[in-house]
Design a protein around this motif. Structure first.
Motif, PDB file in Angstrom:
ATOM      1  N   TYR A  81     -33.169  42.501  44.849  1.00 13.50           N
ATOM      2  CA  TYR A  81     -32.979  43.886  43.881  1.00 13.50           C
ATOM      3  C   TYR A  81     -34.277  44.204  44.007  1.00 13.50           C
ATOM      4  O   TYR A  81     -35.318  43.535  44.514  1.00 13.50           O
ATOM      5  CB  TYR A  81     -32.586  43.568  42.577  1.00 13.50           C
ATOM      6  CG  TYR A  81     -33.493  42.415  41.814  1.00 13.50           C
ATOM      7  CD1 TYR A  81     -33.288  41.155  41.824  1.00 13.50           C
ATOM      8  CD2 TYR A  81     -34.661  42.770  41.017  1.00 13.50           C
ATOM      9  CE1 TYR A  81     -34.380  40.179  41.324  1.00 13.50           C
ATOM     10  CE2 TYR A  81     -35.588  41.980  40.661  1.00 13.50           C
ATOM     11  CZ  TYR A  81     -35.341  40.774  40.566  1.00 13.50           C
ATOM     12  OH  TYR A  81     -36.277  39.617  39.987  1.00 13.50           O
ATOM     13  N   SER A 134     -26.862  43.220  49.475  1.00 14.77           N
ATOM     14  CA  SER A 134     -26.382  44.426  48.685  1.00 14.77           C
ATOM     15  C   SER A 134     -24.897  44.867  49.147  1.00 14.77           C
ATOM     16  O   SER A 134     -24.730  44.447  50.183  1.00 14.77           O
ATOM     17  CB  SER A 134     -27.296  45.544  48.714  1.00 14.77           C
ATOM     18  OG  SER A 134     -26.748  46.860  48.230  1.00 14.77           O
ATOM     19  N   ASP A 179     -27.100  51.195  40.594  1.00 14.57           N
ATOM     20  CA  ASP A 179     -26.798  50.548  42.008  1.00 14.57           C
ATOM     21  C   ASP A 179     -26.691  48.928  41.777  1.00 14.57           C
ATOM     22  O   ASP A 179     -26.067  48.378  42.365  1.00 14.57           O
ATOM     23  CB  ASP A 179     -27.704  50.680  43.180  1.00 14.57           C
ATOM     24  CG  ASP A 179     -27.534  52.071  43.712  1.00 14.57           C
ATOM     25  OD1 ASP A 179     -26.666  52.722  43.617  1.00 14.57           O
ATOM     26  OD2 ASP A 179     -28.895  52.670  43.984  1.00 14.57           O
ATOM     27  N   LEU A 180     -27.825  48.428  40.981  1.00 11.89           N
ATOM     28  CA  LEU A 180     -28.100  46.858  40.819  1.00 11.89           C
ATOM     29  C   LEU A 180     -26.769  46.528  40.135  1.00 11.89           C
ATOM     30  O   LEU A 180     -26.261  45.369  40.512  1.00 11.89           O
ATOM     31  CB  LEU A 180     -29.498  46.803  40.023  1.00 11.89           C
ATOM     32  CG  LEU A 180     -29.548  45.204  39.683  1.00 11.89           C
ATOM     33  CD1 LEU A 180     -29.622  44.354  40.822  1.00 11.89           C
ATOM     34  CD2 LEU A 180     -30.741  45.245  38.996  1.00 11.89           C
ATOM     35  N   ARG A 189     -24.162  48.088  48.523  1.00 14.55           N
ATOM     36  CA  ARG A 189     -24.468  49.394  48.770  1.00 14.55           C
ATOM     37  C   ARG A 189     -24.683  50.113  50.271  1.00 14.55           C
ATOM     38  O   ARG A 189     -25.890  49.499  50.716  1.00 14.55           O
ATOM     39  CB  ARG A 189     -25.284  50.242  47.758  1.00 14.55           C
ATOM     40  CG  ARG A 189     -25.215  49.648  46.383  1.00 14.55           C
ATOM     41  CD  ARG A 189     -24.494  50.386  45.313  1.00 14.55           C
ATOM     42  NE  ARG A 189     -23.313  50.541  45.424  1.00 14.55           N
ATOM     43  CZ  ARG A 189     -22.363  49.355  45.205  1.00 14.55           C
ATOM     44  NH1 ARG A 189     -22.736  47.936  44.596  1.00 14.55           N
ATOM     45  NH2 ARG A 189     -21.022  49.460  45.165  1.00 14.55           N
ATOM     46  N   ASP A 203     -23.884  46.299  42.458  1.00 19.86           N
ATOM     47  CA  ASP A 203     -24.055  45.116  43.366  1.00 19.86           C
ATOM     48  C   ASP A 203     -23.599  43.806  42.529  1.00 19.86           C
ATOM     49  O   ASP A 203     -22.996  43.268  43.190  1.00 19.86           O
ATOM     50  CB  ASP A 203     -25.300  45.148  43.886  1.00 19.86           C
ATOM     51  CG  ASP A 203     -25.797  45.707  45.077  1.00 19.86           C
ATOM     52  OD1 ASP A 203     -24.843  46.305  45.864  1.00 19.86           O
ATOM     53  OD2 ASP A 203     -26.837  46.012  45.430  1.00 19.86           O
ATOM     54  N   LEU A 251     -28.411  51.147  50.693  1.00 20.60           N
ATOM     55  CA  LEU A 251     -29.461  50.206  50.582  1.00 20.60           C
ATOM     56  C   LEU A 251     -29.305  49.246  51.618  1.00 20.60           C
ATOM     57  O   LEU A 251     -30.440  48.779  52.055  1.00 20.60           O
ATOM     58  CB  LEU A 251     -29.242  49.511  49.330  1.00 20.60           C
ATOM     59  CG  LEU A 251     -29.479  50.490  48.084  1.00 20.60           C
ATOM     60  CD1 LEU A 251     -29.064  49.536  46.648  1.00 20.60           C
ATOM     61  CD2 LEU A 251     -30.724  51.177  47.835  1.00 20.60           C
ATOM     62  N   TYR A 255     -34.838  45.284  35.529  1.00 23.59           N
ATOM     63  CA  TYR A 255     -33.938  44.802  36.715  1.00 23.59           C
ATOM     64  C   TYR A 255     -33.701  43.218  36.660  1.00 23.59           C
ATOM     65  O   TYR A 255     -32.416  42.901  36.752  1.00 23.59           O
ATOM     66  CB  TYR A 255     -34.314  44.986  38.119  1.00 23.59           C
ATOM     67  CG  TYR A 255     -34.228  46.542  38.420  1.00 23.59           C
ATOM     68  CD1 TYR A 255     -34.160  47.406  37.544  1.00 23.59           C
ATOM     69  CD2 TYR A 255     -33.940  46.969  39.849  1.00 23.59           C
ATOM     70  CE1 TYR A 255     -34.048  48.718  37.920  1.00 23.59           C
ATOM     71  CE2 TYR A 255     -33.739  48.267  40.136  1.00 23.59           C
ATOM     72  CZ  TYR A 255     -34.013  49.370  39.246  1.00 23.59           C
ATOM     73  OH  TYR A 255     -33.655  50.417  39.512  1.00 23.59           O
ATOM     74  N   GLN A 275     -33.138  51.848  45.029  1.00 20.13           N
ATOM     75  CA  GLN A 275     -32.133  51.085  44.206  1.00 20.13           C
ATOM     76  C   GLN A 275     -32.098  51.547  42.586  1.00 20.13           C
ATOM     77  O   GLN A 275     -33.038  51.328  42.035  1.00 20.13           O
ATOM     78  CB  GLN A 275     -32.360  49.555  44.321  1.00 20.13           C
ATOM     79  CG  GLN A 275     -30.942  48.834  43.644  1.00 20.13           C
ATOM     80  CD  GLN A 275     -31.394  47.444  43.742  1.00 20.13           C
ATOM     81  OE1 GLN A 275     -32.154  46.950  43.831  1.00 20.13           O
ATOM     82  NE2 GLN A 275     -30.127  46.762  44.292  1.00 20.13           N
TER      83      GLN A 275
END
Ligand SMILES: C[S@@+](CC[C@H](N)C(=O)[O-])C[C@H]1O[C@@H](n2cnc3c(N)ncnc32)[C@H](O)[C@@H]1O
Ligand code: SF4
Length: 370
Positions: free
Chosen positions: A156, A117, A165-166, A119, A169, A122, A212, A161
């Motif tokens: 993921y 990731s 956020d995904l 972030r 990333d 995360l 996702y 998350q």
């Protein structure tokens, strides 16, 4: 001689054990790296006749191969047989300018970087040492050293998350422009410390995982990556000077080819026989120090098990599977039904999942098996 063209080498050492990880890893044994490399090389020598004179792929996986004590790691790389594709898995914080240059000099031509990731919050949930800038720096060190085939691992479904956020990333990974990306849904094993800590959040977000996955596929294919395997993407030839950036080593697994694995916990599948080395480090090193093969578990592989495995792995790919010899394990009424639902495409001689079928993945394949 059985002519195996794919070799996996397991390097189990890690600086720290990440809470979510279920691989065969060993922490806190700084002194033991040299002895382990000796054992690996002895095992390889004992099995040498299984290998073809020229290998297609060598994959050094972990653990954290790049955490291995440098002199021992270099000795290993020098001793391994050459191959067309030589991949090393690397944790970002281990990739210095010096390491990147040394990998290149020692014949490595592909690096799989465990980014997970970009972030910070995360990365912290995953207990990762690397920060987003560590990942970027590692990538640039590899590029500067001349690597033109770099893969990122992303995860993921990390607790906490969000969909944005995904998206972020994926955007951060794409900005760097790796040749290859692996995007895995987080697997949290019941009973682990990680699941105990994050269980409620994992349960809460479980329903979002299909969406996702769609976000991952849409974003990466829109950016020009080929979705060539359920969780794997590579630059398409028109964006890659005609080169094929699929992971050749993993492709060998998905295509049901034979491979030799050395090291603790390593699996080999050769001419219908499968064995798994014991995961116990001390016993592995001791057996090989005495010139003996390590303790192994043999897995019976009757024909129907091999056929089922061919279907399960083959349908993960975007290229159709040849069904010759697999008819016995296919549920033909189910196949007709799934074809009518637009989840499967069959020509009589080949079988493939449609995009929708691939999104549903394992469930469709399970339905197809008699
Ligand atoms: C064998 S691991 C080792 C890689 C390297 N040590 C690292 O951590 O970056 C290879 C990849 O498997 C993935 N992985 C490991 N544990 C996972 C889990 N529980 N669920 C999903 N993916 C996982 C990660 O993306 C990781 O980079
Ligand atoms: S560094 Fe990689 S292999 Fe080691 S514990 Fe963490 S996820 Fe597992």
């Amino acid at each position: 001689m059985s002519g195996v063209r794919h070799l996996y080498v397991h390097l189990p050492f890690c600086a720290h054990r990440c809470g979510y990880c279920d691989f065969v890893t060993v922490t806190g044994r700084a002194g033991g790296h040299g002895a382990y490399v000796d054992a690996l090389l002895t095992e390889l020598a004992l099995e040498r006749e299984l290998l073809a004179p020229e290998l297609e792929t060598v994959f050094l996986g972990g653990g954290t191969p790049t955490f291995t004590e440098p002199a021992a790691f270099e000795r290993l790389l020098r001793a391994l047989p050459p191959a067309q594709e030589v991949t090393v898995e690397a944790n970002p914080e281990t990739v210095t300018q010096e390491l990147a240059r040394s990998l290149r000099r020692l014949g490595v031509n592909r690096v799989s970087l465990g980014a997970q990731s970009f972030r910070p919050h995360l990365l912290s949930v995953l207990e990762r040492v690397a920060q987003p800038d560590t990942v970027r720096r590692a990538f640039y060190h590899l590029r500067d050293a001349g690597f033109d085939n770099i893969s990122f691992d992303l995860i993921y479904g990390i607790p906490g998350q969000s969909a944005s956020d995904l998206e972020a990333d994926l955007g951060d990974a794409l900005e760097l422009g790796p040749e290859h990306l692996s995007c895995y849904e987080l697997e949290a094993k019941p009973g682990t410390r990680f699941t105990h800590t994050h269980g409620e959040e994992l349960a809460r977000q479980a329903d979002a995982m299909e969406t996702y996955f769609e976000v991952v596929v849409d974003r990466l294919t829109s950016a020009g990556y080929r979705w060539y395997e359920t969780a794997n993407f590579c630059r398409t030839p028109d964006r890659a000077d005609g080169r094929d950036f699929r992971a050749r080593h993993n492709l060998a697994y998905w295509l049901g080819r034979d491979y030799l694995g050395v090291g603790i916990g390593a699996v080999s599948t050769i001419q219908g026989r499968r064995w798994r080395n014991s995961p116990r480090l001390a016993a592995y090193v001791a057996a090989l120090a005495g010139g003996m093969r390590p303790e192994r578990e043999l897995e019976p592989l009757p024909l129907d098990v091999r056929q089922r495995e061919r279907v399960m792995l083959g349908l993960r790919l975007d290229e159709p599977l040849l069904v010759e010899g697999l008819d016995d394990v296919l549920d033909h009424p189910a196949l007709d039904r799934l074809q009518r639902l637009g989840l499967v495409r069959s020509t009589g001689t080949t079988l493939a999942l449609t995009s929708r079928g691939r999104m549903l993945g394992g469930g469709v394949t399970a339905d197809l098996l008699a």
